[in-house]
Write an enzyme that holds these catalytic residues in place. Structure first.
Site, mmCIF file in Angstrom:
data_model
loop_
_atom_site.group_PDB
_atom_site.id
_atom_site.type_symbol
_atom_site.label_atom_id
_atom_site.label_comp_id
_atom_site.label_asym_id
_atom_site.label_seq_id
_atom_site.Cartn_x
_atom_site.Cartn_y
_atom_site.Cartn_z
ATOM 1 C CD GLU A 1 42.527 2.038 55.126
ATOM 2 O OE1 GLU A 1 42.290 3.134 56.252
ATOM 3 O OE2 GLU A 1 41.792 1.309 55.162
ATOM 4 C CG HIS B 1 37.982 4.897 54.215
ATOM 5 N ND1 HIS B 1 38.946 4.492 52.932
ATOM 6 C CD2 HIS B 1 37.953 4.199 55.227
ATOM 7 C CE1 HIS B 1 39.773 3.904 54.195
ATOM 8 N NE2 HIS B 1 39.008 3.869 55.023
ATOM 9 N NE ARG C 1 28.626 -38.770 46.426
ATOM 10 C CZ ARG C 1 28.659 -39.505 46.025
ATOM 11 N NH1 ARG C 1 30.225 -39.555 45.183
ATOM 12 N NH2 ARG C 1 28.210 -40.708 45.880
ATOM 13 C CD GLU D 1 35.744 2.335 58.485
ATOM 14 O OE1 GLU D 1 36.327 2.190 59.771
ATOM 15 O OE2 GLU D 1 35.600 2.272 57.847
ATOM 16 C CG HIS D 2 39.419 5.902 59.326
ATOM 17 N ND1 HIS D 2 40.379 5.796 59.627
ATOM 18 C CD2 HIS D 2 39.011 5.145 58.408
ATOM 19 C CE1 HIS D 2 41.209 3.944 58.985
ATOM 20 N NE2 HIS D 2 40.002 3.860 58.282
ATOM 21 C CD GLU E 1 41.369 8.960 61.735
ATOM 22 O OE1 GLU E 1 41.435 7.837 61.499
ATOM 23 O OE2 GLU E 1 41.726 8.931 62.635
#
Ligand code: ZN
Length: 1084
Positions: free
Chosen positions: A266, A166, A709, A169-170, A244
């Protein structure tokens, strides 16, 4: 360019439009079919920074009531239960000579072709390449979709809960070798034409997708992302890791040390939400032995154990071409894709990452497990009733075969898909809890799971919930499902698959996520894209053996007789939050104790250094490194929608020949202008009654089931707008429907049934509609006061606005209050008014039909349109009523109990002699993004402030959203003209403003949206020639245009009408300051 304004006109008039297709947006199906709204457990996606929240706000205001996008968006998800184990099937329908030449190019660029298939379901040629030097795999999907998608995905299984995947990724998006600025990601959001830009961390992979319809823009985005993942600055930059990830913060050597970091904070948020804790606890308990037993997002208590060395090592190991799966999709040149890639991939040699990143399956338990976990709760309420209990199963010790996964997907929809589905219905009606928890069948990870439970459960009822889940599942296994329910589920799923209506979410991305779901586990990436064959096989099996024989053994084997069950019980703990905080303080105190004076001074210095770095703006050279478009890259022509105007049975029919994957979209439009003025406020309830009242032969439940339907949905709503250059407003009722082309006859029969056979006899149901509408309007007053104010101002300025306000503004709320009594006292009168509306509307003479599908389906449907039109009465000669009504032009304050205001001011700038020019779009967007943003939001403290120009009526309006001010905001509005006169801007800024405007004008549309926009343009008399002219004007906007617009906009300052939805205190204060400025109306 008309789109925004059209939607704006829609926003006030079509309250019931929000129900568009909404009955299909069932909870479970949503999870199954929509990748944009559903997230697998513990998926972390990058949030777009604040820059976009403003446009979101504006867009929401415009789209909310009218758009189907929110519901269609939910259906975009990859139907990954369709994914296969089989190895790639033989090639079909490739074009040999063309492919031959391409293969040579690929070979030269260092790629070998592994496989090639034509995927009929998405009309695409899909080629799988392998980069010979590194082993990187590339899916290159070619078709005629202009919304091009690129994605690079790495397998990133974590070994602990430090959140490395994570944080990486940041961090990789914080500058790279070629793009050395603080956040290229944010610059791309501002200055590109992207239709999608984001990044996701899954429990076992990290995805970086981008999309754009402009090829050059697209390749710019691809290059920024490739450079970011392979050569990020964060590897040499400890401060990015600190920013980060996590760091100790010490502002002054004498103060306490604290933890800071974007991901750290976060995840603290994530770990304080009970539903998230439940999901994480269940996942970790189901997979104690493999990578899913830890948290890829990061546990705040573990994140500070992560070192910079480990962080760099993780990148070195996994962000490597050998461990990458790369996706290209769209109408660009497939060779160019490989060309761009080889530049990056060739730098690397093969690595051992693929074997190191392999996900090991979890072995099955022999005994069920029970876990009790606490979650942080507030002191309030009865804590005894705040328990959660969820039963979770790991369905298999290895990935399942395609047919079983597909069947389990249907089973899941049958049990939980709609409010009427038995497991869902029984749990909710049991009274044992408030809401469902657990996502049903989850198949995003290597092995599928099933979870179901309740929250808001009292301590004594926990066991009862568990028993009820088991006994219901047993009963379903023994008795099977209702035939109608099976048919409805089948149709719902099949329709969604075929339609693949991803709304504004790129289709190519939806397909990518579907394919990656299996590809990431070294399975065939082609198979998940193909659903026709397996669907056919399942249908055949159900027809032959009956649904019970298909589903019951699955319930027994995978759930009831499966010992790998984890029951998670969550208890509220009011002390947990403070306990966690105390633990953190203790840890930090120990850290401080271990430090010398010098250490502390150094830490304070480092803290200051980081802050300085964050506050220093990027140098201009760095900003210039991010590629942006120039005006010559922007297409000179607008997107044309093929439109053939013909005639069936004397009625005008618009046909749009577009590929819709065998779905027929249709709108039947009736001119409303023969209605008596006093009937107008009744129109929204008339529309609702058509769909929810039932006929002589069908209850409304049966009618709705039938629609479900046979079709993809039917909706009915009014549409009203001014039309430029015309006295009379454009006002219609639109019946909108969609169905597989093979069901075109059913669709038109059902539209006819809804219009002609529904009976306005059910007084009790109608009374419920009135109360619901009243509640909805009261809600709107509190939540969307800016919409209410805009509608009220329009009603003072033109007739179309007045009509809309009658059907969706304060006047409508007043009407509903009276109607509530009238339904009791004079139901016959109300009922006959509804009948009168029908009689006025339903005429072939006032009808128009719009159809969007491919040529053959359009031609095949014609006979059903013909029959439908035959059944419409034609004898009532069309006679327009004269509505000549406006609200008084006095300034008005709508007083409601509120702490924030919504402040509007508007005038018709055509009255000043202003002639529409395309530059007005650029200028009003620019005013919103600069002058109003800075003054109303940044210094004013409102959540939003913007302006809007309705080019049809000429009304230019300013609006604020959740605004602490009132008169002060009006002063800002009044300063706009002067702002424009004083304005200086360089060419780059002007170009950016123009490109941004074109981005709005050209916003991506799927075929149904194209056909619908074309219909609205037709109704409003906007021609393609005019669109071309406006576009040229936008592209040639100059600073001179901005200055000249100042005079037009001054009309709002000088003659504008003010409407504020505001608190009584603020209105009183305003009156003290400047006399009786407002007429006051109490609305709630
Ligand atoms: Zn994040």
């Amino acid at each position: 360019m008309e789109r925004a304004t059209l939607l704006r006109s829609l926003s006030c008039s079509s309250i019931s439009g929000s129900r568009l297709f909404s009955f299909r947006s069932s909870h479970r199906l949503a999870r199954f079919l929509s990748s944009s709204s559903s997230s697998p457990r513990n998926l972390h996606r990058r949030l777009n920074p604040n820059v976009s929240s403003r446009s979101l706000l504006r867009r929401r205001w415009r789209l909310l009531p009218a758009s189907s996008s929110s519901s269609s968006l939910r259906f975009s998800r990859d139907f990954s239960i369709l994914a296969p184990r089989a190895v790639a099937s033989p090639l079909s329908q490739s074009t040999p000579e063309f492919s031959g030449a391409q293969d040579e190019v690929a070979e030269k660029l260092g790629f070998e072709k592994v496989s090639e298939q034509f995927i009929g379901e998405c009309k695409s040629k899909a080629e799988l390449f392998r980069h010979k030097k590194t082993g990187a795999e590339v899916m290159s999907v070619s078709n005629d979709d202009e919304n091009k998608v690129f994605g690079i995905v790495f397998r990133t299984p974590p070994k602990d809960s430090t959140g490395i995947p994570h944080i990486l990724e940041h961090s990789v998006l914080c500058g790279s070798r070629k793009y050395p600025l603080k956040e290229p990601f944010v610059e791309l959001l501002k200055g590109s034409l992207n239709t999608f830009l984001n990044a996701f961390t899954y429990p076992d992979r990290t995805c970086y997708p981008v999309a754009s319809t402009n090829t050059k823009d697209f390749y710019n985005l691809v290059d920024v992302y490739l450079d970011a993942v392979f050569f990020p600055k964060c590897l040499e930059d400890f401060q990015t890791f600190q920013q980060e990830g996590w760091h100790y913060e010490l502002n002054n050597p004498s103060e306490e040390i604290s933890y800071k970091g974007v991901v750290f904070n976060e995840m603290k948020g994530v770990y304080s939400q009970p539903d998230n804790i439940l999901g994480r606890t269940a996942q970790q308990a189901l997979f104690p032995d493999n990578t899913y037993g830890v948290d890829s997002g990061g546990d705040p208590q573990v994140i500070p154990k992560l070192t910079f060395e480990e962080f760099k090592e993780f990148h070195r190991k996994y962000y490597h071409p050998s461990n990458a799966r790369i996706w290209f999709y769209g109408d660009d040149d497939p060779n160019e894709r490989l060309c761009i890639l080889s530049e990056y991939l060739d730098i690397f040699d093969a690595s051992s990452a693929p074997s190191e990143s392999k996900i090991e399956p979890q072995k099955l338990f022999s005994e069920p497990v029970r876990i009790i976990e606490k979650y942080p709760a507030g002191e309030g309420g009865d804590l005894k009733k705040k328990n959660m209990v969820c039963l979770n199963w790991l369905l298999s010790d290895k990935p399942l075969d395609l047919e079983t996964e597909l069947t389990l997907g249907f089973l899941d929809h049958l049990m939980l898909g709609t409010p009427a589905s038995p497991l869902r219905k029984i749990l909710l009606e049991s009274g044992l809890g408030d809401a469902i928890v657990g996502g049903g069948i989850e198949d995003e990870l290597l092995q599928p799971q099933f979870s179901i439970g309740l929250k808001g459960v009292s301590e004594d009822d926990i066991k009862k919930v568990e028993e009820l889940v088991i006994s219901t599942l047993k009963k379903l296994a023994e008795e099977g499902f209702d035939t109608d329910a099976v048919e409805a589920s089948m149709n719902t799923i099949e329709f969604s698959l075929r339609e693949n209506n991803t709304g504004s979410f790129p289709r190519g991305l939806s397909l990518m996520l579907r394919s990656i779901g299996k590809w990431i586990y070294d399975m065939d990436p082609f198979e998940p894209l193909k659903y026709e064959e397996p669907l056919k096989a399942l249908k055949a099996r159900m027809a032959e053996e009956g649904s019970k024989a298909v589903f019951s053994p699955l319930i027994e084997k995978y759930i009831l007789n499966n010992p790998h069950r984890v029951t998670v019980e969550m208890q509220p703990d009011p002390e947990k939050a403070s306990r966690d905080e105390a633990t953190e303080k203790e840890v930090l105190a120990k850290v401080r104790e271990s430090m010398t004076e010098e250490d502390l001074a150094e830490l304070a210095r480092a803290t200051e250094e980081l802050r300085l770095k964050q506050e220093t703006p990027d140098p201009p050279e760095a900003l210039k490194s991010v590629p942006s478009l120039s005006l010559k890259d922007i297409p000179k022509e607008p997107t044309y929608v093929p439109t053939e105007i013909g005639d069936i049975n004397g009625v005008k029919v618009l046909k749009h020949d577009l590929f819709t994957n065998d779905v027929l979209y249709t709108e039947v439009v009736f001119n409303m202008s023969s209605l008596k003025q006093e009937l107008l406020p009744l129109v929204p309830l008339f529309c609702q009654s058509l769909l929810e009242m039932g006929t002589k032969d069908l209850t409304f439940v049966q009618l709705n089931q039938l629609i479900g339907r046979k079709t993809g949905g039917i909706s009915v709503y009014p549409f009203t707008s001014s039309a430029r250059g015309k006295e009379d407003p454009c006002s219609h009722i639109i019946v909108r429907g969609k169905a597989m082309a093979g069901h075109a006859e059913d669709l038109f029969n059902l539209v006819n049934c809804v219009l002609q056979e529904v009976q306005f006899t059910d007084q009790q149901r109608f009374k419920q509609f009135v109360s619901q509408s009243k509640a909805r309007m009261e809600n709107r007053l509190r939540g969307s006061g800016h919409g209410i104010a805009a509608s009220r101002m329009d009603a003072k300025l033109n007739v179309a606005g007045w009509i809309s306000e009658q059907m969706g503004g304060v006047s409508y709320l007043e009407f509903l209050k009276e109607l509530e009594e009238k339904v009791d006292q004079d139901w016959d009168g109300v009922s006959s008014s509804l009948e009168e509306i029908r009689k006025c509307l339903l005429s072939r003479n006032s009808c128009l039909v719009n159809m969007t599908a491919d040529g053959k389906n359009l031609a095949d449907s014609e006979k059903f349109v013909n029959k439908f039109l035959d059944l419409l009465p034609s004898n009532s000669p069309f006679k327009a009523s004269t509505w000549n009504a406006r609200l008084s032009s006095a300034n008005e304050a709508i007083v409601i109990p509120t702490q924030v205001n919504y402040v509007g001011k508007a005038a018709n700038i055509y009255d000043t002699g202003y002639q529409l020019k395309g530059s007005a779009y650029v200028i009003s967007k620019y005013i919103s993004n600069t002058w109003l943003w800075d003054r109303v939001r940044v210094s004013g403290g409102a959540y939003g402030g913007f302006c809007d120009f309705d080019t049809h009526s000429g009304v230019f309006s300013f609006l604020s959203y959740r605004d602490p001010n009132l008169l002060k905001t009006l002063n800002v509005y009044d300063g706009s003209g002067e702002f424009l006169r004083q304005l200086e801007m360089d060419d780059d800024t002007l170009t950016k403003a123009i490109i941004g405007t074109i981005g709005d004008v050209d916003s991506y549309q799927l075929p149904d949206a194209k056909g619908y926009s074309s219909l609205l343009r037709h109704l409003l008399g906007v021609t393609d020639e005019e669109r071309q002219k406006r576009r040229e004007e936008i592209l040639s906007t100059s600073l001179k245009d901005f200055k000249e617009f100042a005079d037009a906009i001054d009309a709002v300052k000088d003659k504008g009408v003010v409407v504020a939805v505001a608190s009584l205190d603020d209105v009183d204060a305003a009156h003290k300051e400047c006399g009786n400025f407002f007429q006051v109306k109490k609305a709630l």
